[in-house]
Enzyme design. Structure first.
Site, mmCIF file in Angstrom:
data_model
loop_
_atom_site.group_PDB
_atom_site.id
_atom_site.type_symbol
_atom_site.label_atom_id
_atom_site.label_comp_id
_atom_site.label_asym_id
_atom_site.label_seq_id
_atom_site.Cartn_x
_atom_site.Cartn_y
_atom_site.Cartn_z
ATOM 1 N N GLY A 93 35.148 43.335 44.826
ATOM 2 C CA GLY A 93 34.105 42.420 45.308
ATOM 3 C C GLY A 93 34.672 41.171 45.937
ATOM 4 O O GLY A 93 35.883 40.941 45.958
ATOM 5 N N ARG A 96 36.791 35.647 46.575
ATOM 6 C CA ARG A 96 36.959 34.307 47.180
ATOM 7 C C ARG A 96 36.216 34.258 48.507
ATOM 8 O O ARG A 96 36.635 33.539 49.426
ATOM 9 C CB ARG A 96 38.432 34.001 47.393
ATOM 10 C CG ARG A 96 39.176 35.043 48.221
ATOM 11 C CD ARG A 96 40.495 34.502 48.681
ATOM 12 N NE ARG A 96 41.322 35.566 49.258
ATOM 13 C CZ ARG A 96 42.468 35.355 49.856
ATOM 14 N NH1 ARG A 96 42.942 34.131 49.954
ATOM 15 N NH2 ARG A 96 43.162 36.340 50.344
ATOM 16 N N ASP A 128 42.104 32.252 42.176
ATOM 17 C CA ASP A 128 41.623 30.862 42.245
ATOM 18 C C ASP A 128 40.506 30.687 43.268
ATOM 19 O O ASP A 128 39.970 29.592 43.431
ATOM 20 C CB ASP A 128 42.783 29.914 42.563
ATOM 21 C CG ASP A 128 43.425 30.177 43.931
ATOM 22 O OD1 ASP A 128 42.959 31.104 44.640
ATOM 23 O OD2 ASP A 128 44.386 29.466 44.275
ATOM 24 N N ARG A 179 34.369 34.204 59.193
ATOM 25 C CA ARG A 179 34.612 35.522 59.791
ATOM 26 C C ARG A 179 33.307 36.142 60.269
ATOM 27 O O ARG A 179 32.283 36.038 59.603
ATOM 28 C CB ARG A 179 35.270 36.410 58.742
ATOM 29 C CG ARG A 179 35.530 37.827 59.221
ATOM 30 C CD ARG A 179 36.588 38.494 58.372
ATOM 31 N NE ARG A 179 36.092 38.887 57.064
ATOM 32 C CZ ARG A 179 36.891 39.357 56.094
ATOM 33 N NH1 ARG A 179 38.187 39.467 56.288
ATOM 34 N NH2 ARG A 179 36.382 39.706 54.941
ATOM 35 N N ARG A 186 32.011 48.583 53.376
ATOM 36 C CA ARG A 186 33.344 49.170 53.268
ATOM 37 C C ARG A 186 33.241 50.522 52.584
ATOM 38 O O ARG A 186 32.238 50.812 51.919
ATOM 39 C CB ARG A 186 34.233 48.269 52.380
ATOM 40 C CG ARG A 186 34.249 46.817 52.785
ATOM 41 C CD ARG A 186 34.471 45.910 51.553
ATOM 42 N NE ARG A 186 34.278 44.501 51.891
ATOM 43 C CZ ARG A 186 35.255 43.658 52.203
ATOM 44 N NH1 ARG A 186 36.493 44.069 52.160
ATOM 45 N NH2 ARG A 186 34.982 42.420 52.532
ATOM 46 N N ASP A 260 38.893 49.381 49.972
ATOM 47 C CA ASP A 260 38.042 48.195 50.131
ATOM 48 C C ASP A 260 38.343 47.471 51.442
ATOM 49 O O ASP A 260 37.603 46.550 51.813
ATOM 50 C CB ASP A 260 38.216 47.234 48.944
ATOM 51 C CG ASP A 260 39.676 46.890 48.680
ATOM 52 O OD1 ASP A 260 40.478 47.817 48.482
ATOM 53 O OD2 ASP A 260 40.019 45.698 48.696
ATOM 54 N N ASN A 261 39.392 47.870 52.141
ATOM 55 C CA ASN A 261 39.716 47.247 53.420
ATOM 56 C C ASN A 261 39.475 48.205 54.587
ATOM 57 O O ASN A 261 40.057 48.049 55.659
ATOM 58 C CB ASN A 261 41.178 46.783 53.427
ATOM 59 C CG ASN A 261 41.408 45.630 52.442
ATOM 60 O OD1 ASN A 261 40.477 44.884 52.136
ATOM 61 N ND2 ASN A 261 42.614 45.500 51.946
ATOM 62 N N ASP A 270 40.556 42.595 57.363
ATOM 63 C CA ASP A 270 41.521 42.093 56.385
ATOM 64 C C ASP A 270 42.931 41.982 56.950
ATOM 65 O O ASP A 270 43.727 42.898 56.870
ATOM 66 C CB ASP A 270 41.512 42.937 55.096
ATOM 67 C CG ASP A 270 41.889 42.065 53.910
ATOM 68 O OD1 ASP A 270 42.785 41.216 54.083
ATOM 69 O OD2 ASP A 270 41.305 42.210 52.840
#
Ligand code: AMP
Ligand code: MG
Length: 498
Positions: A93, A96, A128, A179, A186, A260-261, A270
């Site tokens: 998911g 970030r 993070d 973006r 995906r 996922d990409n 990505d």
């Protein structure tokens, strides 16, 4: 900031959030007290009917990064799963990233406005939620280059510095990338939906994707449901086969082809560890973590087919009531991948070599690649030089080979093939110049520009973007952008999760 000012900037729709409850969490971007616009993609802004001068205002910059009432109102973090280096992760998911909303243009085409580096979300796991200036500018440069090369890709609308430090190996300045994509669906989105076991959710996702990317299938009353889902799978396979063929034709290495990409739309997504190959070698890998070469240059077609197999598995319940029948249907589609890929690659390669559709010498292309590999010749330079050879300056290519004898023999065969076409040399050479870029974002130049930008000077990034935006037209003064890395640049390495 007033809501009115906001609304003139972005008039978002939210079809994903409306249609696909269960595949996202509502979430807001982290507050960015000191947002500074580093890059704004003006041509793209105009294409999206956005006003560049409004986006450059302080309110505009805050709106871009989801920090105004209107752009934060309905933002979401999307859920997806994925096979990372072959291992299945049930919950990845947007850790970030956020989808702010969708822009629909006058022709009805719908595009996501999405943030990367916008703070932790419920999918952040140990991360993070942040991103650094260098890697976000890298995505900006690489995606602009891909777009200019005519390769389907997500785009970069803006890079905004946060004014906050990000801890990596060292402390780096933070940034958010804005973006644009025709969607962020995906293979991993389908894997996530399938894994919930909720058949209705999976069907809703497939219907949404068909409506968004293949409305002709959605409205084709001659198709039964199962036939429509099978045709949808065929379409995804087709766009992905064409996409990877285009990568191979420019020496692009994606670097992290996890499921996922891989997009449903067929856009490149990505730009973490991607890079363009220098010397031709199918085993080329740049990513620091790809020890086994799973995502090496030459492995990309097979890996794409593997990823499409994982997609096919998720679609089985939609293809037939009977499980064996569904597997047979999906396997039949998947089996068409090699032929579809080869057709796209061969057609592109003939354009690059200045050949027509009937090539008698079947080994000509393989022998060209074998020579490049054996003598470690720069991929981009070698292809670009061939137009000069057609124009009578065969020594430009010849000089690229330490041992020119195999090239001399090959050039005779190549010339014989070309003369069978009966077209004049200049017409052939001009077509080749539109298929063989002279300017790609070369690794040493990308690194140099990003280092300067991280230290606060954007001039080299701006120049690099301007160069790669017109990759096929040779211009005076840009010689250094057309040259391979100096030997002291050493082996190049790229990184994930930056
Ligand atoms: P990527 O390698 O960019 O495709 O990311 C793989 C997964 O890791 C995705 O779920 C990302 O959202 C997540 N991710 C990567 N970097 C971070 C980060 N710094 N904080 C939170 N999640 C991250
Ligand atoms: Mg990713």
């Amino acid at each position: 900031v007033t809501r009115t000012a906001d609304l003139t900037l972005f008039d978002f729709d939210h079809s994903f959030a409306r249609s696909l409850q269960g595949l996202y969490e509502p979430w807001q971007a982290a507050a960015i007290p000191d947002a500074t616009l580093l890059e704004l993609n003006e041509p793209l802004a105009v294409e999206l009917s956005l006003d560049p001068s409004a986006l450059r205002t302080p309110e505009g910059v805050l709106a871009l990064v989801g920090n105004t009432a209107a752009t934060a109102a309905d933002s979401i973090a999307q859920a997806y799963a994925g096979h990372q280096f072959g291992n299945y992760s049930p919950r990845l998911g947007d850790g970030r990233a956020l989808l702010l909303g969708e822009l629909v243009d006058a022709t009805g085409s719908r595009r996501d406005v999405h943030l990367k580096g916008s703070g932790r979300t419920p999918f952040a796991r140990g991360g993070d939620g942040r991103a650094a200036v260098g890697p976000m500018l890298r995505e900006y440069v690489m995606s602009e280059a891909m777009h200019a090369l005519g390769i389907p890709t997500t785009r970069s609308l803006a890079v905004v510095a946060t004014g906050e430090p990000v801890r990596r190996e060292t402390e780096l300045p933070g940034a958010v990338l804005v973006r644009i994509a025709s969607s962020h669906l995906r293979v991993g989105t389908f894997q996530y939906a399938a894994a919930t076991g909720d058949a209705e959710l999976l069907r809703r996702l497939a219907d949404y994707a068909i409506e968004r990317h293949h409305p002709d299938l959605a409205s084709d009353a001659s198709l039964g449901d199962a036939e429509r889902y099978l045709a949808f799978y065929e379409r995804i396979l087709a766009v992905q086969a064409d996409l990877v063929a285009q990568w191979m034709l420019v020496g692009f290495i994606h670097g992290v082809l996890n499921t996922d990409n891989v997009t449903i739309s067929g856009e490149t997504i990505d730009y973490g560890p991607c890079a363009f190959m220098d010397e031709f070698d199918p085993a080329t890998v740049f990513s620091s973590i790809d020890h086994a070469g799973r995502y090496a240059y030459g492995s990309q077609p097979q890996i794409t087919q593997w990823n499409l197999a994982r997609l096919g598995e998720t679609l089985l319940p939609l293809l037939a009531e009977d499980a064996d029948a569904a597997v047979e249907l999906a396997t039949g589609v998947l089996g068409t991948f090699p032929e579809r890929y080869t057709r796209a690659f061969d057609a592109g390669l003939r354009r690059k070599l200045g050949l027509g559709s009937d090539v008698a010498d079947a080994a000509l292309a393989d022998d060209w690649f074998r020579m490049l590999h054996e003598q470690r010749v720069d991929f981009t330079t070698a292809f670009r030089s061939l137009a000069a050879a057609v124009r009578g300056e065969v020594d430009v290519t010849r000089a690229l080979f330490d041992d020119p004898a195999p090239f001399d023999a090959w050039a005779q065969r190549w010339s014989a093939e070309r003369s069978r076409q009966g077209d004049d040399a200049e017409a052939i050479a001009a077509r080749m110049d539109r298929a063989n870029p002279i300017y790609i974002p070369r690794n040493h130049l990308v690194e140099e520009a990003l280092a300067a930008a991280t230290a606060g000077d954007l001039a080299l990034v701006d120049e690099l973007v301007a160069v790669v935006r017109d990759p096929f037209t040779e211009r005076p003064g840009l010689e250094r952008y057309a040259q391979p890395a100096p030997t002291d640049f050493g082996p190049h390495q790229t990184f994930c999760g930056t």
